[in-house]
Motif scaffolding. Sequence first.
Motif, PDB file in Angstrom:
ATOM      1  N   TYR A  90      13.420  -4.411  -3.081  1.00 27.81           N
ATOM      2  CA  TYR A  90      13.547  -3.068  -2.467  1.00 27.81           C
ATOM      3  C   TYR A  90      13.423  -1.933  -3.501  1.00 27.81           C
ATOM      4  CZ  TYR A  90      18.362  -3.387  -4.168  1.00 27.81           C
ATOM      5  OH  TYR A  90      19.449  -3.514  -4.978  1.00 27.81           O
ATOM      6  N   ALA A  91      13.979  -2.154  -4.702  1.00 29.70           N
ATOM      7  CA  ALA A  91      13.940  -1.089  -5.729  1.00 29.70           C
ATOM      8  C   ALA A  91      12.497  -0.772  -6.120  1.00 29.70           C
ATOM      9  CB  ALA A  91      14.742  -1.503  -6.945  1.00 29.70           C
ATOM     10  N   MET A  92      11.702  -1.847  -6.290  1.00 31.50           N
ATOM     11  CA  MET A  92      10.305  -1.657  -6.669  1.00 31.50           C
ATOM     12  C   MET A  92       9.532  -0.934  -5.547  1.00 31.50           C
ATOM     13  SD  MET A  92       7.808  -4.577  -8.154  1.00 31.50           S
ATOM     14  CE  MET A  92       7.101  -5.019  -6.588  1.00 31.50           C
ATOM     15  N   ARG A  93       9.834  -1.326  -4.322  1.00 34.30           N
ATOM     16  CA  ARG A  93       9.144  -0.697  -3.181  1.00 34.30           C
ATOM     17  C   ARG A  93       9.495   0.789  -3.065  1.00 34.30           C
ATOM     18  NH1 ARG A  93       8.667  -4.399   2.141  1.00 34.30           N
ATOM     19  NH2 ARG A  93       8.630  -6.449   1.189  1.00 34.30           N
ATOM     20  N   ILE A  94      10.767   1.103  -3.364  1.00 39.95           N
ATOM     21  CA  ILE A  94      11.163   2.525  -3.317  1.00 39.95           C
ATOM     22  C   ILE A  94      10.408   3.294  -4.411  1.00 39.95           C
ATOM     23  CG2 ILE A  94      13.072   4.167  -3.688  1.00 39.95           C
ATOM     24  CD1 ILE A  94      14.909   2.067  -2.324  1.00 39.95           C
ATOM     25  N   GLY A  95      10.345   2.669  -5.609  1.00 35.58           N
ATOM     26  CA  GLY A  95       9.621   3.289  -6.736  1.00 35.58           C
ATOM     27  C   GLY A  95       8.158   3.494  -6.409  1.00 35.58           C
ATOM     28  N   ASP A  96       7.574   2.572  -5.617  1.00 36.67           N
ATOM     29  CA  ASP A  96       6.154   2.680  -5.231  1.00 36.67           C
ATOM     30  C   ASP A  96       5.949   3.571  -4.019  1.00 36.67           C
ATOM     31  OD1 ASP A  96       5.566   0.986  -7.264  1.00 36.67           O
ATOM     32  OD2 ASP A  96       5.402  -0.822  -6.013  1.00 36.67           O
ATOM     33  N   LYS A  97       7.020   4.134  -3.503  1.00 37.49           N
ATOM     34  CA  LYS A  97       7.013   5.020  -2.319  1.00 37.49           C
ATOM     35  C   LYS A  97       6.580   4.305  -1.042  1.00 37.49           C
ATOM     36  CE  LYS A  97       5.990   9.220  -4.960  1.00 37.49           C
ATOM     37  NZ  LYS A  97       5.113  10.355  -5.058  1.00 37.49           N
TER      38      LYS A  97
END
Lengths: 266, 245
Positions: A90-97
């Motif tokens: 989830y953190a990576m997906r948030i960072g990738d918008k």
Amino acid sequence: MNPASIGVIYRKELTDTLRDRRTILSTIVLPILMFPVLTLGFGFVAAKSMQKVQREGSTIMLLGETNAPTLAETVRKTEGIRIIPASEDYAMRIGDKKLHAALEFPSQFEADVNANRQQVVKIYNFAGETRSQVAVSLLRRILGGYRDQLVEARLMQNGLSKEVLRPFESKEENVAPPEKVGGNAIGGLFPYLIIFLCFMGALAPAIDLTVGEKERGTIETILASPVNGVHRFHCHCGGVARLLRAHFFASVSGRNGVLQERPGPI
Amino acid sequence: MIEATHLTKVFSDRKRGDIRAVDGVDFRCQPGGIYGLLGANGAGKTTTLRLLATILQPTSGTARVCGFDIREQPEIVRAHVGFLSTATALYGRLTARETVEYFGRLNGLTGDKLRRRVEELFALLEIGAFADRRCDKLSTGMKQRVSIARTLVHDPPVMIFDEPTLGLDVMAARTIVGFIRDCRSHGKTVIFSSHVMSEVQKLCDHVGIIHQGKLLAQGTLAELRQRTGQADLEEIFVQTVEVAS
């Protein structure tokens, strides 16, 4: 000091300025056009982008959904929220918008809350990213509503009404006419705009007067000119008067630019 | 009349230290004569002329122009001097007439006197056809004529020309050379700088050879020929500079 000589220089500078397109543009045309275009343009763009965000909704991930079935259901049912399946990245997906926020319920959340034990719900987000912040404020509103429901239920269990916590409400009401409200808002900004405009409008003539003379090679002409009784100070006075005039025109033009898009008489 | 006495100008440069652009220069220019300052690029010609025109202030020494000291009475000196060089540009957004009138007014000319003087100069220099055209729309030759009118508007007794033909085509250069000759025939004191030998040879009554800020030799062409034993001005110049080096 010879006022006649200052006048000669001032008149020459006036003629020179009025024939300079760059100066006319920066002191008169730009301020008149700039304010309506900038204020209306920016407002339009901001409203459009906000509408787009609202139309597309927020993509949310629920972590530990089984720990808070009631609250999770409320989130799921909220309009404008799209839930995607939970995953570790989830953190990576948030960072990738690709994901706007993730809501994490700690274990035993609902049981602890019902037993009056305080728990912490985490909202993972992308600080400063508009769409992520829209999602955060939506989640905060849902969580706040759920908290109010719990508080109200507990009060009722103890034979108390919710008014115990809020003995009275306050309400503001505008009694001024709308045009006065608009005028007041613009009036507050006005002095700052005038200061800004003064400098902006006089910038091109100031550059022209100093660097321009040197660039065009006229500085040697004026310095070598047979200044019979005219002190070089007069050149500065004439030049400064020209700048003051540019300040004035820029301010007046800017004021007119502001007034074009005012909501009512000031 | 111009009389320079130990005229010196030192520029301070952070990297190169003190630079003596003009170093103790003495010379005299008489009315009705042309004094040519001959030197290579960077020899100190322009600085000398700028000192005389009071654009720069001398570090030491001085000069008198029409009897007025360039240090003590710079404004009166400017009123007696017409300064023309390729660096003295015109205001592009003013017309030829406005330009000449502007400099006339700065000299204290007003009303009918100013109008008469401008018309006289425009007739003399054949400016009439483009008098009301903006200077930035004029050809180089036309600009030169307007510059000449600008320098002459107050009828100065001393004319200073700093490489006035530099970068000009043959026709524009001829206009300038003709104008310099006219100044002499009208009894004006003329000082003129150049690195073009033929121009100096054609025009000047007296020649001063300047090198690294120092005036190495001066006199009439005949005197310089006699002193160096050379007939050609270029040879005179090279020999003088080589002896000094």
